[in-house]
Design an enzyme around this catalytic site. Sequence first.
Site, PDB file in Angstrom:
ATOM      1  N   ASN A 210       0.838  -1.205   0.000  1.00 15.08           N
ATOM      2  CA  ASN A 210       0.000   0.000   0.000  1.00 15.08           C
ATOM      3  C   ASN A 210       0.875   1.260   0.000  1.00 15.08           C
ATOM      4  O   ASN A 210       1.855   1.331   0.748  1.00 15.08           O
ATOM      5  CB  ASN A 210      -0.848  -0.035   1.289  1.00 15.08           C
ATOM      6  N   GLU A 279      -7.492   4.666   0.424  1.00 11.09           N
ATOM      7  CA  GLU A 279      -7.589   5.794   1.368  1.00 11.09           C
ATOM      8  C   GLU A 279      -8.061   7.075   0.680  1.00 11.09           C
ATOM      9  O   GLU A 279      -7.606   8.173   0.993  1.00 11.09           O
ATOM     10  CB  GLU A 279      -6.223   6.048   2.040  1.00 11.09           C
ATOM     11  N   ASP A 281      -9.405  10.475  -0.562  1.00  8.26           N
ATOM     12  CA  ASP A 281     -10.104  11.709  -0.197  1.00  8.26           C
ATOM     13  C   ASP A 281      -9.731  12.743  -1.251  1.00  8.26           C
ATOM     14  O   ASP A 281      -8.655  12.695  -1.839  1.00  8.26           O
ATOM     15  CB  ASP A 281      -9.831  12.210   1.235  1.00  8.26           C
TER      16      ASP A 281
HETATM   17  O1  G3I Z   1      -1.610   8.649  20.324  1.00 12.71           O
HETATM   18  C1  G3I Z   1      -2.084   9.928  20.689  1.00 12.71           C
HETATM   19  C2  G3I Z   1      -3.193   9.760  21.635  1.00 12.71           C
HETATM   20  O2  G3I Z   1      -2.710   9.147  22.809  1.00 12.71           O
HETATM   21  C3  G3I Z   1      -3.806  11.107  21.910  1.00 12.71           C
HETATM   22  O3  G3I Z   1      -4.960  10.930  22.683  1.00 12.71           O
HETATM   23  C4  G3I Z   1      -4.207  11.820  20.612  1.00 12.71           C
HETATM   24  C5  G3I Z   1      -4.736  13.205  20.868  1.00 12.71           C
HETATM   25  O4  G3I Z   1      -4.465  14.055  19.822  1.00 12.71           O
HETATM   26  O5  G3I Z   1      -3.078  11.887  19.766  1.00 12.71           O
HETATM   27  C6  G3I Z   1      -2.697  10.618  19.514  1.00 12.71           C
HETATM   28  O6  G3I Z   1      -2.141  10.163  18.351  1.00 12.71           O
HETATM   29  C7  G3I Z   1      -2.584  10.650  17.097  1.00 12.71           C
HETATM   30  C8  G3I Z   1      -3.250   9.512  16.321  1.00 12.71           C
HETATM   31  O7  G3I Z   1      -3.504   9.938  14.994  1.00 12.71           O
HETATM   32  C9  G3I Z   1      -4.548   9.044  16.948  1.00 12.71           C
HETATM   33  O8  G3I Z   1      -5.494  10.035  16.945  1.00 12.71           O
HETATM   34  C10 G3I Z   1      -1.338  11.104  16.409  1.00 12.71           C
HETATM   35  O9  G3I Z   1      -0.837  12.258  17.052  1.00 12.71           O
HETATM   36  C11 G3I Z   1      -1.632  11.429  14.964  1.00 12.71           C
HETATM   37  O10 G3I Z   1      -0.406  11.685  14.298  1.00 12.71           O
HETATM   38  C12 G3I Z   1      -2.318  10.259  14.306  1.00 12.71           C
HETATM   39  O11 G3I Z   1      -2.595  10.607  12.978  1.00 12.71           O
HETATM   40  C13 G3I Z   1      -2.901   9.557  12.093  1.00 12.71           C
HETATM   41  C14 G3I Z   1      -1.862   9.464  10.990  1.00 12.71           C
HETATM   42  O12 G3I Z   1      -2.225   8.432  10.099  1.00 12.71           O
HETATM   43  C15 G3I Z   1      -0.481   9.166  11.565  1.00 12.71           C
HETATM   44  O13 G3I Z   1       0.420   8.843  10.579  1.00 12.71           O
HETATM   45  C16 G3I Z   1      -4.265   9.852  11.457  1.00 12.71           C
HETATM   46  O14 G3I Z   1      -5.260   9.807  12.483  1.00 12.71           O
HETATM   47  C17 G3I Z   1      -4.570   8.823  10.392  1.00 12.71           C
HETATM   48  O15 G3I Z   1      -5.723   9.222   9.680  1.00 12.71           O
HETATM   49  C18 G3I Z   1      -3.406   8.728   9.408  1.00 12.71           C
HETATM   50  O16 G3I Z   1      -3.670   7.708   8.479  1.00 12.71           O
HETATM   51  C19 G3I Z   1      -2.673   7.531   7.464  1.00 12.71           C
HETATM   52  C20 G3I Z   1      -2.646   6.078   7.085  1.00 12.71           C
HETATM   53  O17 G3I Z   1      -2.455   5.279   8.202  1.00 12.71           O
HETATM   54  C21 G3I Z   1      -1.554   5.811   6.048  1.00 12.71           C
HETATM   55  N1  G3I Z   1      -1.684   6.683   4.901  1.00 12.71           N
HETATM   56  C22 G3I Z   1      -1.810   8.081   5.195  1.00 12.71           C
HETATM   57  C23 G3I Z   1      -2.944   8.333   6.179  1.00 12.71           C
HETATM   58  C24 G3I Z   1      -3.165   9.777   6.404  1.00 12.71           C
HETATM   59  O18 G3I Z   1      -2.012  10.317   7.039  1.00 12.71           O
END
Ligand code: G3I
Length: 475
Positions: A210, A279, A281
């Site tokens: 992916n 994914e 959007d």
């Molecule tokens: O882990 C902490 C958590 O303890 C805390 O409560 C929360 C409050 O803000 O933050 C938490 O972590 C965040 C996590 O999402 C869960 O919400 C991280 O900071 C944040 O960086 C993380 O972002 C995710 C991102 O991947 C990280 O790489 C996004 O939600 C998620 O939509 C995104 O998904 C990725 C796919 O896996 C791979 N392809 C790209 C896509 C978009 O970035």
Amino acid sequence: MGKEEKMRKIHSLSRIALGAAILGAGFMNANAADETIRQLAKERGRFIGTILNSEWFNDDIEPEFQEIHKTQFNVVVAENEMKFDATEPKEDEFNFEKGDKMIKYAQANGLRVRGHALAWHSQVANWVNNYSGQKEKLLAVLKNHITKVVSHWKGKIAEWDVVNEAVNDDYNADWRSTNSVWYEGIGAEFLDSAFVWAHKADPDAELCYNDYSLEWGLREGSKASFVVEQVKRWKANGIPITCVGTQTHIEIAHETTPQNVRALAKALAELNVTLNITELDIGFPKGSAGKLTEADYAKQGHLYRQFMDVFLEEPNMGEFVIWGLTDAHSWLDEQQGKTEGLLYDKQYKPKPAYDSVMASLKAHPASEVKTPYSETVLNPPKDCGDESCGDSIIAIKPSAIANNISIHIAGRTLFITGVIAGKNAKVDVFDMQGRPIFSTKCEKGRADLSSITEGLYVVRVHDGSTSIVKKISIK
Ligand code: G3I
């Protein structure tokens, strides 16, 4: 505003919106009451879905989210909860709680599950970095992780993103060689090994590579071309890859991307590999929030329509997953400087993009859409664990019955002859709404249905590889 107050406000707003969506009085002219994306996808042998956002796992989301999610879609992915840091936060101490919650929800509602993601440079638990550069140790860590995670959900997760985003970002594509604990410590062989370990843990799961930016097209040095070359190598070397995922996070201006995805699908078809949109959007620049016009939303709808057209027309495409359901919960606003990229607006009203997806589905009749999946994949035997299967239903679509198979009822006994009459065959009986009411085993070519009352039913006989569906009348 406190959390409770916030939720109350959102609930009352979104309850009105959900009513509007269901009555067909949504953003434009979406009519969610009569037909759903899920229903049209299923009739076409395809899977269309969205993620469950992290807010859903934390019970911090409007009830409308789940109502729409389970009604409109038939495949689901966890936004963050099956990633390395979530499933193995401490070395060899696994946490499957949130993932199990999703599996239970998927089983109760008849949804296919994608697993995301096993080997990725991002969202790796911090403790892994203690072993930076130690090849043997990192191989053991990754093997243990993949084996235990895939085994835990064996038979429940239909498809895994085994390796995610392992190619770099520049125009001279190659493996991502920096900021990746796996590549820096192990080298490119971590990818090959990851597929082998995942296959060993669940030989029936589909296994994907992916990545993002694959929608920029096949050309010298591009990411898509690099991935196709690797898939060729993997297939030639017997590495058990079955699918590629194109993430497809794009912007409204990226007009050529649907046809680039078509070209990638065709290149992978030659290698007998499925292409999934994993994914999607289609965001607007964040600065445009509040200033968007009907024409802007129509343009977004047009792009969604083009992706759906490509998806339905290419026989080796199976899943179409959007990275979010509502603009109220999207990584675009939080992390991307983009906005409003999904099918439902912040009040849970379907947008023109929703209408466009429906229009594309209707313009591609089920008889003309090919499916890359077998009947057993499309209508898997129910596995509800200890739970009731809830409101899960099957599509009542009798299948063609091969010459050498016969199923008929005499009194309350079902007689089965032919290849599926073996001792492992299972017989499931559904009412005419597709709700499961009875299951038994085929014994010596017969199944006793004496506990079922008079009426019309749908019976499904399946033996793991073949599945036959037939209407029956019990008198
Ligand atoms: O882990 C902490 C958590 O303890 C805390 O409560 C929360 C409050 O803000 O933050 C938490 O972590 C965040 C996590 O999402 C869960 O919400 C991280 O900071 C944040 O960086 C993380 O972002 C995710 C991102 O991947 C990280 O790489 C996004 O939600 C998620 O939509 C995104 O998904 C990725 C796919 O896996 C791979 N392809 C790209 C896509 C978009 O970035």
